[in-house]
Motif scaffolding. Structure first.
Motif, PDB file in Angstrom:
ATOM      1  N   PRO A 169      24.436  -6.997   5.234  1.00 48.07           N
ATOM      2  CA  PRO A 169      25.094  -6.454   4.042  1.00 48.07           C
ATOM      3  C   PRO A 169      25.057  -7.388   2.841  1.00 48.07           C
ATOM      4  O   PRO A 169      25.122  -6.918   1.702  1.00 48.07           O
ATOM      5  CB  PRO A 169      26.530  -6.202   4.512  1.00 48.07           C
ATOM      6  N   ASN A 170      24.943  -8.692   3.078  1.00 40.63           N
ATOM      7  CA  ASN A 170      24.904  -9.625   1.948  1.00 40.63           C
ATOM      8  C   ASN A 170      23.618  -9.514   1.136  1.00 40.63           C
ATOM      9  O   ASN A 170      23.565  -9.920  -0.026  1.00 40.63           O
ATOM     10  CB  ASN A 170      25.073 -11.063   2.447  1.00 40.63           C
ATOM     11  N   LEU A 171      22.562  -8.954   1.735  1.00 44.59           N
ATOM     12  CA  LEU A 171      21.291  -8.786   1.033  1.00 44.59           C
ATOM     13  C   LEU A 171      21.047  -7.346   0.596  1.00 44.59           C
ATOM     14  O   LEU A 171      19.994  -7.034   0.043  1.00 44.59           O
ATOM     15  CB  LEU A 171      20.124  -9.226   1.935  1.00 44.59           C
ATOM     16  N   MET A 172      22.015  -6.480   0.840  1.00 44.85           N
ATOM     17  CA  MET A 172      21.788  -5.050   0.649  1.00 44.85           C
ATOM     18  C   MET A 172      21.445  -4.704  -0.798  1.00 44.85           C
ATOM     19  O   MET A 172      20.568  -3.868  -1.053  1.00 44.85           O
ATOM     20  CB  MET A 172      23.013  -4.259   1.097  1.00 44.85           C
ATOM     21  N   GLY A 173      22.105  -5.317  -1.756  1.00 45.63           N
ATOM     22  CA  GLY A 173      21.830  -5.007  -3.156  1.00 45.63           C
ATOM     23  C   GLY A 173      20.386  -5.292  -3.517  1.00 45.63           C
ATOM     24  O   GLY A 173      19.694  -4.448  -4.103  1.00 45.63           O
ATOM     25  N   ALA A 174      19.915  -6.497  -3.159  1.00 43.52           N
ATOM     26  CA  ALA A 174      18.530  -6.864  -3.471  1.00 43.52           C
ATOM     27  C   ALA A 174      17.541  -5.969  -2.738  1.00 43.52           C
ATOM     28  O   ALA A 174      16.537  -5.530  -3.299  1.00 43.52           O
ATOM     29  CB  ALA A 174      18.289  -8.324  -3.106  1.00 43.52           C
ATOM     30  N   ILE A 175      17.817  -5.679  -1.468  1.00 48.49           N
ATOM     31  CA  ILE A 175      16.911  -4.842  -0.673  1.00 48.49           C
ATOM     32  C   ILE A 175      16.855  -3.428  -1.239  1.00 48.49           C
ATOM     33  O   ILE A 175      15.777  -2.837  -1.364  1.00 48.49           O
ATOM     34  CB  ILE A 175      17.359  -4.818   0.806  1.00 48.49           C
ATOM     35  N   ALA A 176      18.005  -2.874  -1.595  1.00 50.74           N
ATOM     36  CA  ALA A 176      18.050  -1.506  -2.114  1.00 50.74           C
ATOM     37  C   ALA A 176      17.308  -1.392  -3.437  1.00 50.74           C
ATOM     38  O   ALA A 176      16.509  -0.463  -3.636  1.00 50.74           O
ATOM     39  CB  ALA A 176      19.507  -1.060  -2.273  1.00 50.74           C
ATOM     40  N   VAL A 177      17.579  -2.320  -4.354  1.00 53.76           N
ATOM     41  CA  VAL A 177      16.905  -2.278  -5.654  1.00 53.76           C
ATOM     42  C   VAL A 177      15.402  -2.462  -5.474  1.00 53.76           C
ATOM     43  O   VAL A 177      14.588  -1.790  -6.117  1.00 53.76           O
ATOM     44  CB  VAL A 177      17.481  -3.347  -6.598  1.00 53.76           C
ATOM     45  N   CYS A 178      15.023  -3.358  -4.562  1.00 59.86           N
ATOM     46  CA  CYS A 178      13.601  -3.591  -4.289  1.00 59.86           C
ATOM     47  C   CYS A 178      12.950  -2.323  -3.738  1.00 59.86           C
ATOM     48  O   CYS A 178      11.887  -1.900  -4.201  1.00 59.86           O
ATOM     49  CB  CYS A 178      13.453  -4.737  -3.292  1.00 59.86           C
ATOM     50  N   ALA A 179      13.588  -1.684  -2.755  1.00 67.34           N
ATOM     51  CA  ALA A 179      13.032  -0.477  -2.138  1.00 67.34           C
ATOM     52  C   ALA A 179      12.874   0.637  -3.169  1.00 67.34           C
ATOM     53  O   ALA A 179      11.820   1.290  -3.242  1.00 67.34           O
ATOM     54  CB  ALA A 179      13.916  -0.023  -0.985  1.00 67.34           C
ATOM     55  N   TYR A 180      13.896   0.854  -3.969  1.00 68.63           N
ATOM     56  CA  TYR A 180      13.813   1.922  -4.967  1.00 68.63           C
ATOM     57  C   TYR A 180      12.826   1.574  -6.082  1.00 68.63           C
ATOM     58  O   TYR A 180      12.187   2.467  -6.654  1.00 68.63           O
ATOM     59  CB  TYR A 180      15.192   2.211  -5.550  1.00 68.63           C
ATOM     60  N   SER A 181      12.692   0.293  -6.390  1.00 70.10           N
ATOM     61  CA  SER A 181      11.723  -0.115  -7.411  1.00 70.10           C
ATOM     62  C   SER A 181      10.305   0.211  -6.970  1.00 70.10           C
ATOM     63  O   SER A 181       9.504   0.760  -7.739  1.00 70.10           O
ATOM     64  CB  SER A 181      11.843  -1.616  -7.682  1.00 70.10           C
ATOM     65  N   TYR A 182       9.994  -0.095  -5.720  1.00 67.93           N
ATOM     66  CA  TYR A 182       8.646   0.190  -5.236  1.00 67.93           C
ATOM     67  C   TYR A 182       8.415   1.683  -5.043  1.00 67.93           C
ATOM     68  O   TYR A 182       7.291   2.172  -5.188  1.00 67.93           O
ATOM     69  CB  TYR A 182       8.352  -0.595  -3.953  1.00 67.93           C
TER      70      TYR A 182
END
Length: 386
Positions: A169-182
């Motif tokens: 959960p501590n990385l969720m923001g970065a992972i989510a933004v990255c996934a949606y960006s790609y």
């Protein structure tokens, strides 16, 4: 009078300590600029506006500076704040299954049912996930974190959020933004790779129209698909169950109202809240780190590998298929689960080389297989690492 003036002066200076101007840091300003760029890309460049507009504004909203110890209960991570209540859907992982319900209600699995071997392309495109997982481990990420980062390769934002909310959960923001960006950059990233890996002769291969699929087959598919996938990976049941449930609502012929609600108004509400709260979670203190850079680089590599794996696997399949049954390798990119964006890319690129070669329906087969494949991969990682 002097006492009153001193009172006003003291309160005024006290008020200033609560303003964003007094609490702003350089990180806040950088992230606000990032949010503005996301909105600009969505509106000006038409890069997935339904995703990037809520995420972009969420990034701005989440980085408005305020006095953290003021007890105002307005921040995303402050108990009882409105944003915190909305964020529970992300943190507890119940937004993504509801998105999958909408996807299932909107998705036509006919192309996959008519040509079941296309599921292999969707499976092949998941190679990027497991390649990124091993690379993340090699870079020093913990297994749970590596799994959350790797799922970006599936180009499926809800799946990435679901898995990272459970494992890292501590990385969720970065992972989510990255996934949606790609996901939003599918039209930019995929075409050059598809051209690089195919010849002009391969790009103009015409595929025969699939056979007609009966209503009975369309009704049985979500039931059989649910049983097979959840028996293999029970941990993927929240995503897979809702995906096939939504599709059954669509195909049953008796629950049209429910299917329309799941695929339209309900889905739109969830996407708005999901995008906004995911954007809000990218606060500068958590987002602007070296790990975020690694996440974006690994996510890009996973996405590239997934696209290439799908295209190359179609070329491999063609080695064993008779001439009249060969597949156009341009549908291989659709193995990533960005529905229906990657299928549209297959179709557009096919039309670029032959104005009469429509690949959309053929590409939808591996595209929907990729949705199932990414959910199965997430379930496998969750079951293995829980």
């Amino acid at each position: 009078m002097e006492t009153f003036l001193n009172f006003l002066k003291g309160n005024f200076f006290d008020f200033l300590t609560y303003t964003g101007f007094a609490n702003a840091e350089i990180g806040n300003l950088i992230m606000i600029a990032v949010g503005a760029v996301c909105i600009w890309l969505a509106i000006k460049k038409d890069f997935e506006p339904l995703l990037l507009v809520p995420i972009g504004l969420g990034i701005i909203l989440g980085n408005i500076p305020f006095k953290a110890d003021a007890g105002l209960e307005i921040g995303l991570y402050e108990d009882n704040s409105v944003l915190n209540i909305f964020y529970q859907g992300v943190r507890q992982g119940w937004y993504p299954p509801l998105v999958f319900l909408g996807i299932g209600a909107m998705t036509d699995f006919t192309a996959l049912i008519a040509n079941p071997k296309l599921v292999l392309i969707g499976a092949a495109a998941q190679f990027g996930i497991f390649g990124a997982y091993m690379t993340a481990l090699a870079l020093g990420f913990e297994p749970n974190q590596a799994a959350g980062i790797a799922i970006i390769g599936g180009a499926d934002g809800p799946t990435a959020i679901f898995l990272s909310s459970k494992l890292c959960p501590n990385l969720m923001g970065a992972i989510a933004v990255c996934a949606y960006s790609y996901m939003a950059l599918v039209p930019v990233i995929q075409p050059p790779l598809m051209r690089l890996l195919t010849t002009k002769k391969e790009r103009v291969i015409k595929m025969k129209a699939g056979r007609e699929v009966s209503q009975t087959e369309r009704i049985l598919f979500p039931i059989i698909g649910l049983l097979i996938t959840t028996f293999i990976v029970p941990s993927g049941m929240p995503l897979l169950g809702m995906l096939f449930f939504g599709n059954l609502l669509k195909e049953s012929g008796k629950t049209t109202r429910l299917a329309k609600t799941a695929g339209s108004s309900l889905n739109d509400i969830i996407v708005m809240l999901l995008g906004l709260t995911v954007g809000c979670s990218t606060q500068a203190s958590e987002f602007l780190t070296v790990n975020t850079i690694f996440i974006f680089v690994l996510g890009a590599c996973a996405f590239v590998v997934a696209t290439c794996s799908g295209v190359l696997f179609v070329k491999f399949m063609n080695l064993f298929l008779p001439e009249h049954k060969k597949l156009n390798p341009l549908i291989g990119n659709a193995g990533v689960s960005a529905v229906p964006m990657s299928a549209r890319i297959s179709n557009n690129l096919g039309l670029e080389y032959d104005r009469k070669n429509f690949l959309l329906m053929h590409a939808m087969g591996p595209n929907v297989a990729g949705v199932i494949g990414s959910a199965v991969a997430a379930g496998a990682l969750l079951g293995f690492l829980s």
